[in-house]
Enzyme design. Structure first.
Site, short mmCIF file in Angstrom:
data_model
loop_
_atom_site.label_atom_id
_atom_site.label_comp_id
_atom_site.label_asym_id
_atom_site.label_seq_id
_atom_site.Cartn_x
_atom_site.Cartn_y
_atom_site.Cartn_z
N ARG A 285 11.08 4.29 5.36
CA ARG A 285 11.30 5.87 5.16
C ARG A 285 12.05 6.24 6.79
NH1 ARG A 285 5.63 8.21 3.60
NH2 ARG A 285 6.74 10.10 4.45
N ASP B 124 2.41 4.88 -0.04
CA ASP B 124 1.64 6.02 0.18
C ASP B 124 1.72 7.02 -0.86
OD1 ASP B 124 1.30 5.72 2.99
OD2 ASP B 124 3.40 5.75 3.24
N ARG C 63 0.81 -1.20 0.01
CA ARG C 63 -0.03 -0.22 0.25
C ARG C 63 0.94 1.28 0.06
NH1 ARG C 63 -4.11 -2.10 4.49
NH2 ARG C 63 -1.99 -3.17 5.19
#
Lengths: 275, 275
Positions: free
Chosen positions: A217, A53, A51
């Site tokens: 991240r 972002d 999924r």
């Protein structure tokens, strides 16, 4: 008669709210569902392996869908690419087993995070690289990255809002290396161009059985602290021990992140042995 | 006191009307002039080595300007890049001799034209590659390209409206080759991604003392006919002999064209000997 398709997708995520359908804004999932629904003449639901972002890209996202169309694979690929915008491409179309599900069947996902280390970010990389004008200690970043390999609680690298039962994951491979300078664009078979003097890409690559919310991240934000000598590589062990998000580095921006590949089948370290 | 600056520029030309100021629309020249004028506090006129058309890109465009600012070169470069949008970058700033003029002083300009040969154009190359889904005979294209080398009348490859006295130019080097597959994006030091199977770049490179209007794009349109086996390489000699635009191939689209480098100093074949 219906069949299950496995689609491999590449996209520039800059213009999208991310993979998943949202109440407002265009999602990649929405684009693929709408395109398949047009071909099928009925609503189609699509599952994605990762999924991604808003602003995150893919070279090898995988999607699965049950469809009724009897079009062959090359025709489906052509039809989808004719419907989809040029920043979202179907790389391949295959038929899969009925029970195939892009997310639940996935065994290993590979993400890369692209950093442009240099004072001038080449225009064609502006959508896909996080620019860091400072010199990074790439060797130290690689040492720190390798300490993440294995089965650990990655709670220190998880943003709130993930809604998962456990933050334990297995990282099969975590490496940091320097990309080639010519890679800033189409690599000419001839000599290089003046822009090549203004920096080079640093690539963080992570292969895992699954990822927590913003995990790559947060790892990159932490590794950059190591690359800046603001953090020692050996603090990684404590981060894994205490699983406290407040102790790791900040979350790197989304636009340097790329879902590179998704693997299916038994989850054994795919090619770590050869490196 | 004034000084002459030599700027090397890289840009994604997608959003612009081209290098040259137009009555409407944003030009690269206008952006650079406005940025330098802001720094100088007075109008600055900028000359460009190559007048790239709308949609054409640059990795090494050169611009010259007389300015009054006493800022040093690194500060000027930082200030310009802070003012300019991210799709236009100043790669380097140097002081040049007073009589230096980016266009009139140029001896050799190098353009590349990037073709993506494959059925799926990678999303990050969509702004800079002309997609050709067919298999091209790159070796035949290279043979044809080499026949263009030398001092010839290139009238067969000139669009109307160029306003030049003569269509004789010297091409120092004309080559066609296959770019590397990984070059589709940041080249990872790790293994490749699924998109890599969907084609590869074909690069046309031309170095000349000057170019006529749409010359590279007309050459590329002609070379693609050779790559498609719709034209023999040996028709190039007749094209150069008769200099009739109607006999050459169509003009390739602008977005595959890139001004790679501009050289100054004596016009001797720069590195042809080494290839």
């Amino acid at each position: 008669m219906s069949r299950t398709l496995k689609l491999v997708l590449a996209y520039d995520g800059s213009a999208y709210v991310g993979w998943q359908r949202q109440t407002s804004g265009q999602s990649i999932q929405g684009l693929i569902e709408d395109a398949l629904s047009r071909i099928d003449g009925a609503p189609v639901v699509v599952a994605g392996a990762g999924r991604t972002d808003a602003g995150v890209h893919a070279l090898g996202q995988v999607a699965s869908a049950r469809v009724a169309t009897t079009l062959d694979q090359p025709t489906l690929k052509r039809a989808l690419n004719a419907i989809l915008p040029p920043d979202v491409r179907v790389v391949s179309v295959e038929d899969a087993a009925d029970q195939f599900h892009a997310r639940y069947s996935a065994s290993v996902k590979t993400y890369e995070y692209w950093i442009w280390q240099g004072d001038v970010l080449p225009p064609f990389l502006r959508a896909s690289c996080w620019q860091i004008p400072r010199q990074l200690d790439v060797a130290a970043m690689d040492v720190a990255a390798r300490l993440l390999e294995g089965r650990h609680d990655f709670g220190a690298f998880q943003s709130a809002g993930g809604h998962v039962k456990t933050s334990v994951r297995t990282i099969w491979l975590a490496r940091v290396g320097v990309g080639t300078v010519r890679s800033a664009r189409v690599a000419s078979p001839f000599e290089s161009a003046p822009e090549d003097d203004n920096g080079h890409p640093v690539v963080v690559r992570i292969e895992a059985d699954g990822f927590l919310r913003h995990m790559v991240r947060a790892v990159v934000g932490t590794l950059v602290e190591v690359g800046d000598h603001r953090r020692d590589a050996d603090t990684i062990a404590a981060l894994l021990d205490r699983a406290d998000r407040g102790e790791a580095g900040p979350t790197a921006p989304p636009h340097g992140l790329v879902l590179v590949r998704v693997r299916y089948g038994p989850a054994v370290a795919p090619d770590a042995g050869s490196r």
